[in-house]
Design an enzyme around this catalytic site. Structure first.
Site, PDB file in Angstrom:
ATOM      1  N   CYS A 254     -43.447 -28.786 152.782  1.00 14.62           N
ATOM      2  CA  CYS A 254     -44.099 -28.589 154.084  1.00 14.62           C
ATOM      3  C   CYS A 254     -45.622 -28.593 153.907  1.00 14.62           C
ATOM      4  O   CYS A 254     -46.198 -29.647 153.676  1.00 14.62           O
ATOM      5  CB  CYS A 254     -43.589 -27.288 154.728  1.00 14.62           C
ATOM      6  SG  CYS A 254     -43.918 -27.182 156.508  1.00 14.62           S
TER       7      CYS A 254
ATOM      8  N   GLU B 182     -34.950 -26.319 150.314  1.00 20.56           N
ATOM      9  CA  GLU B 182     -34.406 -25.075 149.753  1.00 20.56           C
ATOM     10  C   GLU B 182     -33.332 -24.441 150.631  1.00 20.56           C
ATOM     11  O   GLU B 182     -32.458 -23.713 150.140  1.00 20.56           O
ATOM     12  CB  GLU B 182     -35.535 -24.056 149.515  1.00 20.56           C
ATOM     13  CG  GLU B 182     -36.206 -23.486 150.761  1.00 20.56           C
ATOM     14  CD  GLU B 182     -37.386 -24.305 151.254  1.00 20.56           C
ATOM     15  OE1 GLU B 182     -38.231 -23.746 151.978  1.00 20.56           O
ATOM     16  OE2 GLU B 182     -37.453 -25.498 150.912  1.00 20.56           O
TER      17      GLU B 182
ATOM     18  N   HIS C 159     -37.691 -28.718 154.420  1.00 19.14           N
ATOM     19  CA  HIS C 159     -37.459 -27.593 153.517  1.00 19.14           C
ATOM     20  C   HIS C 159     -36.108 -27.765 152.808  1.00 19.14           C
ATOM     21  O   HIS C 159     -35.076 -27.275 153.288  1.00 19.14           O
ATOM     22  CB  HIS C 159     -37.463 -26.273 154.297  1.00 19.14           C
ATOM     23  CG  HIS C 159     -38.806 -25.867 154.794  1.00 19.14           C
ATOM     24  ND1 HIS C 159     -39.610 -24.962 154.122  1.00 19.14           N
ATOM     25  CD2 HIS C 159     -39.491 -26.244 155.902  1.00 19.14           C
ATOM     26  CE1 HIS C 159     -40.740 -24.800 154.807  1.00 19.14           C
ATOM     27  NE2 HIS C 159     -40.686 -25.565 155.886  1.00 19.14           N
TER      28      HIS C 159
END
Length: 618
Positions: A416, A545, A543
């Site tokens: 990001c 993750e 993102h």
């Protein structure tokens, strides 16, 4: 008919399936690990071949977690549907490998907003709208509605809903939820509701024995509010002996076999095994009248994974360069994704926490020792991660970190904002655009590499970003990111941002050597940037993750760790997309898989001082 279908059929009663509910509450202090406990209970019930969903109740007045500071409440976890929710929903998704919705996170703000909206529409037909029954009914209706939503990709409602009540028993803001849940237990019936109370049993150093009085008072308070615990889960630094359990059973009116000792373990993957070994599943299933219709928990692969986690010795050191490093929960999903990837690469993860602002020249003048320590931590790392964030504090330090990684061939992953500052740094250092910047930090910059999204709102912050699952289309087949994702034409990842790379500068940046290898369906939004001449220099607007799992690490994180360990070439040749953390033959590299993460159940003493040169074992 398979076992899951047989179990589902047995659970149906008179043509209608009774939903089973497990409520997890907390007492004495916050931060005991209710989220991990609730996740572990869900996993244990899944291992019994039950379909499980989860709900988190947060008593704060915010509509969602989107506008809350990471220092206040840890990271904001983003769901597929764009919901900005509490980080515990991330724990649920990782443990259970499910996809939740924004409605799986209930807040006081959402409940009151829904009731007020109904009142304005006249749905209450002139009644005086009160906490009881209108707010409490709304809470119960919400739970019943959301519990029936499938979250595992299968058709039909789940079998069990695990509900975690945030905060601590006795908190003023949670009182309407306590009352609603008390009513709910009678609404669904005794055989469909099980209450597990997580409480602290401290061990005082001067005495050296567990003290049960705090838990006794907590259970007394719970009972006075109309809720009776079926199971007592006692958090402590040491395993509780039988005499302590007998005392708790006597004073808390909970059967001895339902007193569970949750003591410190090497890593959180041991918690479901700890619960299984104490037959918590049997206590829950007995309370829910399910003991005769489900199998014994099957956790062979999970057990092997947890055991391997304790055996890792060869480290991989990653510098986490951010602005919220004083609280590791602010980057919880990033840490978990790094752990999943490290296990797959058979390395023990070590995090070097680096405060971005400490890398800046201003810190060198004000606190030269802090500046030097930050640089030592950065230089000692084998990989660099710059996670997402908002605001201009520390931005120049993040740019410095990206430059260091680029110029010294250190594997880099920018997420990001981490992608955006990598683009800014390249424009400044390589293209010679010294004043290149983001309009977030310098609205008047003459070279705006990053700009505000056209559809974004500048007056309202909550829920106005580009949120949720979006497609990214690859525009190059030979790039590292495409290969790591298995050469798919497109991928779906979760987003949370309101600024993006300026499409008007893309041509100039690509002529200078940057490659925007992933874009949205219009081709105007830059989603992935890479530097082909670098061993591993990747920035992503999304993102990754949020979708990493213990058995299925994120492709980009495993690429980063593999690059740091010298395994990337072999990984790309094998075209490995999903590396199972459960099976030795699927792991990468040599040695024994495992990790020793820091967590609320851990016995690792953690020093969050960023000046520690050796970093933290996470």
């Amino acid at each position: 008919m398979n076992l899951a279908q047989a179990t589902s059929k047995k659970l149906q009663k008179g043509g209608k399936r009774d939903m089973k509910y497990v409520l997890v509450t907390g007492g004495v202090v916050s931060g005991l690990g209710k989220g991990v406990t609730a996740s572990s209970i869900g996993l244990l019930l899944q291992a019994c071949d039950l379909r499980v969903t989860s709900i988190k109740i947060d008593p704060y007045l915010n509509t969602d977690a989107g506008t809350m500071s990471p220092f206040e409440h840890g990271e904001v976890f983003v769901l597929d549907d764009g919901g900005e929710v509490d980080l515990d929903l991330g724990n649920y998704e990782r443990f259970l490998d499910i996809k939740l919705t924004r409605d799986n996170n209930i807040t006081t703000g959402k409940i009151y907003q829904s009731v007020i909206d109904k009142e304005r529409k006249g749905d209450y037909l002139g009644s005086t709208v009160q906490v009881v029954p209108h707010i409490t009914d709304a809470i119960q209706d919400w739970i019943e509605r959301v519990a029936s939503i499938p979250v595992d990709g299968k058709e039909g409602p789940p079998d069990v809903c695990v509900i975690e009540l945030g905060g601590t028993i006795g908190d003023i803001e949670s009182m309407p939820f306590i009352e609603a849940l008390g009513q709910f237990s009678y609404r669904v019936g005794a055989g469909n509701f099980c209450l597990i109370h997580v409480s602290l049993v401290p061990v005082l150093n001067v005495v050296g024995e567990p003290k049960t009085k705090p838990t006794q008072h907590s259970v007394r308070g719970l009972r006075s509010l109309g809720l009776v615990p079926n199971i007592l889960a006692c958090r402590s630094t040491m395993e509780l002996d039988v005499s302590v359990k007998e005392k708790l059973s006597r004073f808390c009116h909970v059967p001895l076999e339902n007193i569970v000792s949750l003591y410190d373990v090497p890593n959180i993957w041991h918690i479901p095994l700890l619960l299984r070994d104490q037959k918590v599943h049997e206590a829950i299933l007995k309370t829910l009248n399910l003991l005769s219709v489900v199998r014994k928990p099957v956790l062979g692969e999970w057990t092997a994974m947890a055991q391997r986690c304790d055996m890792l010795h060869e480290p991989v050191r990653v510098a986490m360069v951010g602005k919220y490093i004083g609280l590791s929960d602010a980057y919880l999903s990033v840490l978990k994704a790094l752990l999943h990837a490290s296990v797959a690469c058979r390395r023990k993860l070590v995090i070097n926490w680096v405060s971005a602002s400490d890398l800046e020249d201003a810190t060198a003048l004000e606190s030269p020792d802090v500046h030097e320590a930050a640089w030592n931590s950065l230089k000692a790392a084998e990989a660099v991660v710059v996670p997402g964030g908002f605001g201009d504090r520390g931005v120049e330090g993040k740019i410095i970190a990206a430059k260091y990684a680029r110029e010294n061939n250190i594997p880099y992953l920018g997420i990001c904002l981490g992608m955006q500052i990598a683009v800014i740094e390249y424009a400044r250092s390589v293209l010679g655009l010294q004043n290149a910047n983001s309009t977030e930090f310098d609205p008047q910059t003459k070279n705006p590499c990053v700009i505000f999204m056209p559809e974004g709102s500048k007056t309202h912050m909550g829920g106005t970003m580009r949120l949720g699952s979006r497609k990214t289309y690859f525009h190059a087949t030979d790039c590292k990111s495409a290969q790591l994702y298995g050469n798919q034409s497109f991928i779906t990842e979760r987003h949370r941002h309101r600024y993006e790379v300026n499409p008007d500068m893309v041509s100039q940046l690509e002529k200078g050597g940057l490659s925007f290898t992933g874009k949205d369906e219009t081709g105007q939004r830059m989603q992935i940037v890479e530097l082909a001449s670098h061993p591993y220099f990747v920035g992503v607007q999304f993102h990754p993750e949020y979708k990493s799992r213990p058995g299925k690490p994120s492709a980009l994180f495993i690429g980063l760790i593999a690059a740091a360990c010298g395994q990337l070439d072999g990984l790309l040749k094998k075209n490995v997309v999903k590396v199972s953390g459960y099976n030795n033959h699927n792991a990468i590299g040599k040695g024994v898989s495992g990790l020793s993460p820091h967590h609320r159940y851990g016995n690792v003493k953690v020093n969050v001082n960023v000046n520690v040169k050796n970093g933290l074992h996470v």
